[in-house]
Design a protein around this motif. Structure first.
Motif, PDB file in Angstrom:
ATOM      1  N   VAL A 221      -0.481  -3.714  -9.726  1.00 15.98           N
ATOM      2  CA  VAL A 221      -1.187  -3.590  -8.461  1.00 15.98           C
ATOM      3  C   VAL A 221      -0.159  -3.686  -7.334  1.00 15.98           C
ATOM      4  N   ALA A 222      -0.408  -2.988  -6.228  1.00 17.56           N
ATOM      5  CA  ALA A 222       0.498  -3.014  -5.083  1.00 17.56           C
ATOM      6  C   ALA A 222      -0.301  -2.903  -3.796  1.00 17.56           C
ATOM      7  N   LEU A 223       0.173  -3.594  -2.761  1.00 16.91           N
ATOM      8  CA  LEU A 223      -0.428  -3.527  -1.433  1.00 16.91           C
ATOM      9  C   LEU A 223       0.673  -3.209  -0.427  1.00 16.91           C
ATOM     10  N   ARG A 224       0.351  -2.395   0.593  1.00 14.52           N
ATOM     11  CA  ARG A 224       1.377  -2.027   1.566  1.00 14.52           C
ATOM     12  C   ARG A 224       0.770  -1.795   2.949  1.00 14.52           C
ATOM     13  N   LEU A 225       1.589  -2.058   3.955  1.00 17.60           N
ATOM     14  CA  LEU A 225       1.289  -1.757   5.346  1.00 17.60           C
ATOM     15  C   LEU A 225       2.422  -0.896   5.882  1.00 17.60           C
ATOM     16  N   ALA A 226       2.075   0.112   6.695  1.00 15.35           N
ATOM     17  CA  ALA A 226       3.113   1.019   7.181  1.00 15.35           C
ATOM     18  C   ALA A 226       2.777   1.514   8.575  1.00 15.35           C
ATOM     19  N   ARG A 227       3.818   1.903   9.279  1.00 19.15           N
ATOM     20  CA  ARG A 227       3.635   2.648  10.521  1.00 19.15           C
ATOM     21  C   ARG A 227       4.616   3.810  10.513  1.00 19.15           C
ATOM     22  N   TYR A 228       4.200   4.904  11.134  1.00 22.39           N
ATOM     23  CA  TYR A 228       4.980   6.129  11.142  1.00 22.39           C
ATOM     24  C   TYR A 228       5.205   6.575  12.580  1.00 22.39           C
ATOM     25  N   GLY A 229       6.341   7.217  12.797  1.00 17.46           N
ATOM     26  CA  GLY A 229       6.630   7.704  14.142  1.00 17.46           C
ATOM     27  C   GLY A 229       7.610   8.846  14.130  1.00 17.46           C
ATOM     28  N   LEU A 230       7.961   9.296  15.333  1.00 14.80           N
ATOM     29  CA  LEU A 230       8.953  10.339  15.535  1.00 14.80           C
ATOM     30  C   LEU A 230      10.063   9.793  16.425  1.00 14.80           C
ATOM     31  N   GLU A 231      11.112  10.550  16.577  1.00 15.19           N
ATOM     32  CA  GLU A 231      12.210  10.122  17.442  1.00 15.19           C
ATOM     33  C   GLU A 231      11.675   9.811  18.840  1.00 15.19           C
ATOM     34  N   GLY A 232      11.970   8.612  19.324  1.00 19.67           N
ATOM     35  CA  GLY A 232      11.526   8.208  20.655  1.00 19.67           C
ATOM     36  C   GLY A 232      10.187   7.512  20.674  1.00 19.67           C
ATOM     37  N   ASP A 233       9.427   7.551  19.580  1.00 15.52           N
ATOM     38  CA  ASP A 233       8.132   6.869  19.507  1.00 15.52           C
ATOM     39  C   ASP A 233       7.849   6.530  18.048  1.00 15.52           C
ATOM     40  N   ALA A 234       8.202   5.321  17.648  1.00 13.92           N
ATOM     41  CA  ALA A 234       8.115   4.925  16.238  1.00 13.92           C
ATOM     42  C   ALA A 234       6.752   4.376  15.847  1.00 13.92           C
ATOM     43  N   ASP A 235       5.766   4.433  16.736  1.00  9.72           N
ATOM     44  CA  ASP A 235       4.466   3.817  16.439  1.00  9.72           C
ATOM     45  C   ASP A 235       3.332   4.793  16.760  1.00  9.72           C
ATOM     46  N   LEU A 236       3.283   5.898  16.005  1.00  5.69           N
ATOM     47  CA  LEU A 236       2.246   6.903  16.212  1.00  5.69           C
ATOM     48  C   LEU A 236       1.076   6.753  15.235  1.00  5.69           C
ATOM     49  N   VAL A 237       1.360   6.275  14.037  1.00  8.27           N
ATOM     50  CA  VAL A 237       0.336   6.122  12.997  1.00  8.27           C
ATOM     51  C   VAL A 237       0.532   4.778  12.309  1.00  8.27           C
ATOM     52  N   ARG A 238      -0.581   4.058  12.085  1.00  9.42           N
ATOM     53  CA  ARG A 238      -0.547   2.824  11.307  1.00  9.42           C
ATOM     54  C   ARG A 238      -1.519   2.945  10.143  1.00  9.42           C
ATOM     55  N   THR A 239      -1.067   2.498   8.960  1.00 11.18           N
ATOM     56  CA  THR A 239      -1.892   2.649   7.764  1.00 11.18           C
ATOM     57  C   THR A 239      -1.851   1.389   6.910  1.00 11.18           C
ATOM     58  N   ALA A 240      -2.826   1.308   6.006  1.00  8.84           N
ATOM     59  CA  ALA A 240      -2.837   0.306   4.940  1.00  8.84           C
ATOM     60  C   ALA A 240      -3.067   1.051   3.636  1.00  8.84           C
ATOM     61  N   GLY A 241      -2.425   0.610   2.573  1.00  7.00           N
ATOM     62  CA  GLY A 241      -2.557   1.312   1.304  1.00  7.00           C
ATOM     63  C   GLY A 241      -2.507   0.374   0.122  1.00  7.00           C
ATOM     64  N   PHE A 242      -2.825   0.913  -1.036  1.00  6.34           N
ATOM     65  CA  PHE A 242      -2.793   0.134  -2.271  1.00  6.34           C
ATOM     66  C   PHE A 242      -2.590   1.088  -3.444  1.00  6.34           C
ATOM     67  N   SER A 243      -2.185   0.531  -4.561  1.00  4.12           N
ATOM     68  CA  SER A 243      -2.193   1.257  -5.831  1.00  4.12           C
ATOM     69  C   SER A 243      -2.481   0.254  -6.933  1.00  4.12           C
ATOM     70  N   ALA A 244      -3.095   0.722  -8.001  1.00  2.00           N
ATOM     71  CA  ALA A 244      -3.425  -0.129  -9.136  1.00  2.00           C
ATOM     72  C   ALA A 244      -3.564   0.748 -10.366  1.00  2.00           C
ATOM     73  N   GLY A 245      -3.365   0.160 -11.513  1.00  4.13           N
ATOM     74  CA  GLY A 245      -3.502   0.947 -12.732  1.00  4.13           C
ATOM     75  C   GLY A 245      -3.218   0.126 -13.967  1.00  4.13           C
ATOM     76  N   PHE A 246      -3.343   0.792 -15.110  1.00  4.94           N
ATOM     77  CA  PHE A 246      -3.066   0.146 -16.382  1.00  4.94           C
ATOM     78  C   PHE A 246      -2.480   1.184 -17.334  1.00  4.94           C
ATOM     79  N   ARG A 247      -1.843   0.702 -18.387  1.00  6.49           N
ATOM     80  CA  ARG A 247      -1.332   1.567 -19.454  1.00  6.49           C
ATOM     81  C   ARG A 247      -1.572   0.890 -20.798  1.00  6.49           C
ATOM     82  N   TYR A 248      -1.992   1.694 -21.755  1.00  6.00           N
ATOM     83  CA  TYR A 248      -2.209   1.190 -23.117  1.00  6.00           C
ATOM     84  C   TYR A 248      -1.288   1.923 -24.073  1.00  6.00           C
ATOM     85  N   ASN A 249      -0.464   1.154 -24.795  1.00  6.41           N
ATOM     86  CA  ASN A 249       0.445   1.715 -25.799  1.00  6.41           C
ATOM     87  C   ASN A 249      -0.187   1.528 -27.172  1.00  6.41           C
ATOM     88  N   PHE A 250      -0.311   2.633 -27.902  1.00  5.12           N
ATOM     89  CA  PHE A 250      -0.991   2.591 -29.192  1.00  5.12           C
ATOM     90  C   PHE A 250      -0.176   1.885 -30.271  1.00  5.12           C
TER      91      PHE A 250
END
Length: 299
Positions: A221-250
């Motif tokens: 499982v993973a949790l993340r916070l991010a912000r994205y921008g362009l040159e001269g303005d580094a705070d144009l987009v703010r997001t929250a994200g996650f990922s999760a999963g499992f694997r089964y080996n036979f």
């Protein structure tokens, strides 16, 4: 037990003593090799797997573990080239190269570079104007890595045509789980054309945890916070994200067969919009919520 609780130094000390008392026992050598591999010393692990194989010739699991340790202990390098052509959109040619150089005593250097050729007849710039683009864009990163007794630290420098940034990572690994924290500041962001042309950057913090549940099942499982921008303005987009999963080996004897599922999502908290010269709204850095579900079968 000590290693499962994260006491890697204590576990290795106990296993070294067991190995000293039982020099002809391949299981003792294997246990110490596994602990060294988990602690981040694949070179030492490979030597111990070799000793165990001499005591138990023909053991396929030992041979596979030794090969994996030798691979991890070796320096690596590679390169690739990709082309993409979007109908009524952009065309890109992307050359990538990477290298990981083992320095010994747990130290390593990792280097990656990218040169991207972009051709697009209509790209919206940060001020809202539309321009045609036919140019080359480069970015790269270099990391200094140190691994010792189950801990790994990484310091990274990011460089692009119009930005310089840095990052830091900390990883803790035991025989049953793995926890990691990563920070990135002004990392080049080339996932959209506007980011390539406008000097896109991303600041991000991400925490990840993975665990072996036994019986062939691992989960993460993973949790993340991010912000994205362009040159001269580094705070144009703010997001929250996650990922999760499992694997089964036979757990098949002669084939490594596994099945896995992963979900990854990223959702906008804020997206900046502006008004162009014609009075129409636009996003300097476009972003849409995404959620990806993936099943895979690995052999």
């Amino acid at each position: 037990l000590a290693q499962e609780q994260g006491n890697t130094d204590e576990a290795i000390a106990e296993l070294e003593e067991l190995r000293r008392r039982n020099p002809d026992d391949p299981d003792a050598a294997r246990a110490l090799a596994d602990a060294e591999a988990t602690s981040g010393d694949p070179g030492r692990a490979a030597a111990l797997y070799t000793q165990a194989l001499r005591l138990r010739p023909g053991d396929e699991t030992l041979a596979a573990a030794r090969a994996d340790a030798l691979r991890q202990a070796s320096s690596t390098l590679g390169a690739s080239y990709d082309m993409q052509d979007v109908e009524s959109g952009d065309a890109q040619g992307i050359a990538r190269s990477f290298a990981r150089i083992r320095l010994g005593d747990g130290w390593a250097v990792a280097i990656a570079g990218e040169l991207r050729r972009l051709e697009d007849e209509e790209v919206r710039t940060a001020d809202g104007s539309i321009v045609a683009v036919e140019d080359d864009y480069a970015k790269g990163e270099a990391s200094l890595i140190y691994a010792h007794r189950g801990w790994e630290t990484r310091a990274t420098v990011f460089v692009a045509d119009r930005s310089v940034g840095g990052g830091f990572g900390l990883l803790r690994r035991t025989s049953v789980d793995e926890a990691e924290l990563e920070l990135a500041y002004q990392e080049p962001y080339y996932e959209v054309v506007e980011g390539i042309v406008g000097g896109g950057v991303r600041d991000q913090v991400e925490a990840r945890y993975a665990r072996n549940l036994g019986n062939g099942v691992t989960t993460h499982v993973a949790l993340r916070l991010a912000r994205y921008g362009l040159e001269g303005d580094a705070d144009l987009v703010r997001t929250a994200g996650f990922s999760a999963g499992f694997r089964y080996n036979f757990g098949l004897r002669h084939t490594d067969l596994s099945v896995g599922y992963t979900v990854d999502g990223e959702y906008a908290d804020r997206v900046t919009t502006r008004i162009d010269g014609l009075g129409d709204p636009y996003m300097p850095l476009p972003f849409e919520d995404s959620e990806i579900h993936a099943f895979d079968l690995a052999i």
